[in-house]
Write a protein that holds these residues in place. Structure first.
Motif, PDB file in Angstrom:
ATOM      1  N   GLU A 137       0.846  -1.189   0.000  1.00  0.00           N
ATOM      2  CA  GLU A 137       0.000   0.000   0.000  1.00  0.00           C
ATOM      3  C   GLU A 137       0.885   1.245   0.000  1.00  0.00           C
ATOM      4  OE1 GLU A 137      -3.233   0.302  -0.226  1.00  0.00           O
ATOM      5  OE2 GLU A 137      -3.801  -1.821  -0.072  1.00  0.00           O
ATOM      6  N   ARG A 138       0.686   2.120  -0.950  1.00  0.00           N
ATOM      7  CA  ARG A 138       1.475   3.350  -1.052  1.00  0.00           C
ATOM      8  C   ARG A 138       1.265   4.215   0.195  1.00  0.00           C
ATOM      9  NH1 ARG A 138       3.881   6.011  -5.281  1.00  0.00           N
ATOM     10  NH2 ARG A 138       4.079   8.283  -5.084  1.00  0.00           N
ATOM     11  N   GLY A 139       2.366   4.697   0.784  1.00  0.00           N
ATOM     12  CA  GLY A 139       2.271   5.551   1.960  1.00  0.00           C
ATOM     13  C   GLY A 139       1.761   4.841   3.193  1.00  0.00           C
ATOM     14  N   TRP A 140       1.976   3.517   3.253  1.00  0.00           N
ATOM     15  CA  TRP A 140       1.361   2.729   4.320  1.00  0.00           C
ATOM     16  C   TRP A 140       1.840   3.117   5.711  1.00  0.00           C
ATOM     17  CZ3 TRP A 140      -2.727   0.436   5.671  1.00  0.00           C
ATOM     18  CH2 TRP A 140      -2.752  -0.451   6.744  1.00  0.00           C
ATOM     19  N   VAL A 141       3.130   3.366   5.893  1.00  0.00           N
ATOM     20  CA  VAL A 141       3.638   3.707   7.231  1.00  0.00           C
ATOM     21  C   VAL A 141       2.929   4.948   7.759  1.00  0.00           C
ATOM     22  CG1 VAL A 141       5.651   4.510   8.514  1.00  0.00           C
ATOM     23  CG2 VAL A 141       5.870   2.581   6.956  1.00  0.00           C
ATOM     24  N   LYS A 142       2.789   5.963   6.931  1.00  0.00           N
ATOM     25  CA  LYS A 142       2.096   7.188   7.340  1.00  0.00           C
ATOM     26  C   LYS A 142       0.622   6.917   7.616  1.00  0.00           C
ATOM     27  CE  LYS A 142       1.119  11.932   5.881  1.00  0.00           C
ATOM     28  NZ  LYS A 142       1.308  12.956   4.812  1.00  0.00           N
ATOM     29  N   THR A 143      -0.021   6.149   6.743  1.00  0.00           N
ATOM     30  CA  THR A 143      -1.447   5.854   6.900  1.00  0.00           C
ATOM     31  C   THR A 143      -1.700   5.077   8.184  1.00  0.00           C
ATOM     32  OG1 THR A 143      -1.755   5.803   4.499  1.00  0.00           O
ATOM     33  CG2 THR A 143      -3.424   4.715   5.839  1.00  0.00           C
ATOM     34  N   PHE A 144      -0.896   4.049   8.424  1.00  0.00           N
ATOM     35  CA  PHE A 144      -1.037   3.224   9.625  1.00  0.00           C
ATOM     36  C   PHE A 144      -0.807   4.066  10.878  1.00  0.00           C
ATOM     37  CE2 PHE A 144       0.509   0.163  12.795  1.00  0.00           C
ATOM     38  CZ  PHE A 144      -0.415  -0.868  12.676  1.00  0.00           C
ATOM     39  N   THR A 145       0.180   4.940  10.830  1.00  0.00           N
ATOM     40  CA  THR A 145       0.503   5.787  11.978  1.00  0.00           C
ATOM     41  C   THR A 145      -0.627   6.753  12.281  1.00  0.00           C
ATOM     42  OG1 THR A 145       2.873   5.611  11.525  1.00  0.00           O
ATOM     43  CG2 THR A 145       2.148   7.459  12.897  1.00  0.00           C
ATOM     44  N   GLN A 146      -1.191   7.349  11.259  1.00  0.00           N
ATOM     45  CA  GLN A 146      -2.261   8.316  11.479  1.00  0.00           C
ATOM     46  C   GLN A 146      -3.523   7.667  12.042  1.00  0.00           C
ATOM     47  OE1 GLN A 146      -2.483  10.081   7.539  1.00  0.00           O
ATOM     48  NE2 GLN A 146      -1.222  11.826   8.161  1.00  0.00           N
ATOM     49  N   ARG A 147      -3.808   6.449  11.631  1.00  0.00           N
ATOM     50  CA  ARG A 147      -5.006   5.757  12.112  1.00  0.00           C
ATOM     51  C   ARG A 147      -4.836   5.301  13.557  1.00  0.00           C
ATOM     52  NH1 ARG A 147     -10.345   5.300  10.993  1.00  0.00           N
ATOM     53  NH2 ARG A 147      -9.984   5.015   8.762  1.00  0.00           N
ATOM     54  N   ALA A 148      -3.610   4.981  13.956  1.00  0.00           N
ATOM     55  CA  ALA A 148      -3.281   4.639  15.355  1.00  0.00           C
ATOM     56  C   ALA A 148      -4.086   3.446  15.876  1.00  0.00           C
ATOM     57  CB  ALA A 148      -3.449   5.850  16.262  1.00  0.00           C
ATOM     58  N   LEU A 149      -4.076   2.375  15.102  1.00  0.00           N
ATOM     59  CA  LEU A 149      -4.619   1.081  15.540  1.00  0.00           C
ATOM     60  C   LEU A 149      -3.485   0.066  15.446  1.00  0.00           C
ATOM     61  CD1 LEU A 149      -8.016   1.096  13.568  1.00  0.00           C
ATOM     62  CD2 LEU A 149      -7.694   1.562  16.016  1.00  0.00           C
ATOM     63  N   PRO A 150      -2.547   0.102  16.408  1.00  0.00           N
ATOM     64  CA  PRO A 150      -1.274  -0.595  16.217  1.00  0.00           C
ATOM     65  C   PRO A 150      -1.248  -2.073  16.572  1.00  0.00           C
ATOM     66  CG  PRO A 150      -1.204   0.642  18.250  1.00  0.00           C
ATOM     67  CD  PRO A 150      -2.529   0.950  17.615  1.00  0.00           C
TER      68      PRO A 150
END
Length: 223
Positions: A137-150
């Motif tokens: 997924e393009r930009g996944w690290v940023k997307t995952f971080t912003q959603r904050a469901l780790p």
């Protein structure tokens, strides 16, 4: 009822984005009980789940990351957002849970899983380029971080078997109020939360050092 939906085990596979060129992030559900035990210190111990592969022992595995869990409910959020099927294990989790708010679990919270396995919540998962490369997924690290469901890592306090359908029972919760979500935001987007982590005893030692260094830098700049 809070329970384990699936137990997932990974095998070694090549991923270009992985630091070592190989990763065990591709985890698939398995049938029957699987033994879980403390694997040993970081850098030496791998996964606490029998048969599960961890390739990069420098950054993954060890006693404080013996087991990784992710909630089916959170996978469903991502599936809707990304418009794709996300089967259990796709985030590299050993346990896919249902009925548990993993983001709201407290650092140091203790669970009994099944009849005898006892786990303790240690820290959130911080996304890396291997995770991004695996999902594609393009930009996944940023997307995952912003959603904050780790999702949450655990250490093993009492070894035992685990299998799909096992009940999850909360045995104890500390009174500090620092959740997996709080810790994740502190380490990523909201460093102002780092002081809240300073007195959390169950936090892994390497995370405690990270907190101390950040607070020392803040103190030096303020002086």
């Amino acid at each position: 009822m809070a329970k384990v939906l699936s137990v997932n085990i990974g095998s070694k596979r090549e991923v270009r984005e992985a630091d070592l060129g190989v990763t065990g992030i591709d985890k698939r559900p398995v049938d029957g009980p699987v033994a879980v035990a403390a694997p040993g210190p970081r850098g030496v111990g791998a996964s606490g789940v029998a048969g599960d592969v961890i390739c990069d022992l420098r950054h993954h595995g060890g006693d404080d990351q013996a087991v990784y869990a992710y909630a089916r409910e959170d996978l469903d959020v991502w599936a809707a957002e990304l418009g794709r099927d996300l089967p259990p294990g796709v985030f590299g989790e050993n346990l896919t849970t249902v009925g548990v708010d993993l983001t709201g679990t407290l650092i140091g919270e203790r669970w009994r899983v099944g009849s005898s396995l006892v786990l303790e919540v240690t820290s959130p998962r911080i996304p890396c380029r291997t995770f991004a490369g695996w999902l594609g997924e393009r930009g996944w690290v940023k997307t995952f971080t912003q959603r904050a469901l780790p999702g949450a890592y655990f250490r093993v306090l009492e070894p035992g078997p685990v299998q799909a359908g096992d009940a999850v029972t909360v045995l104890s919760r500390p009174d500090h109020g620092v959740t997996i979500g709080t810790a994740f935001r502190a380490f990523t987007t909201e460093p102002a939360l780092l002081p809240d982590l300073a007195a959390v005893e169950a936090l892994p030692e390497y995370d405690k050092r990270k907190v101390r260094r950040a607070l020392e830098r803040r103190g030096a700049s303020a002086g």
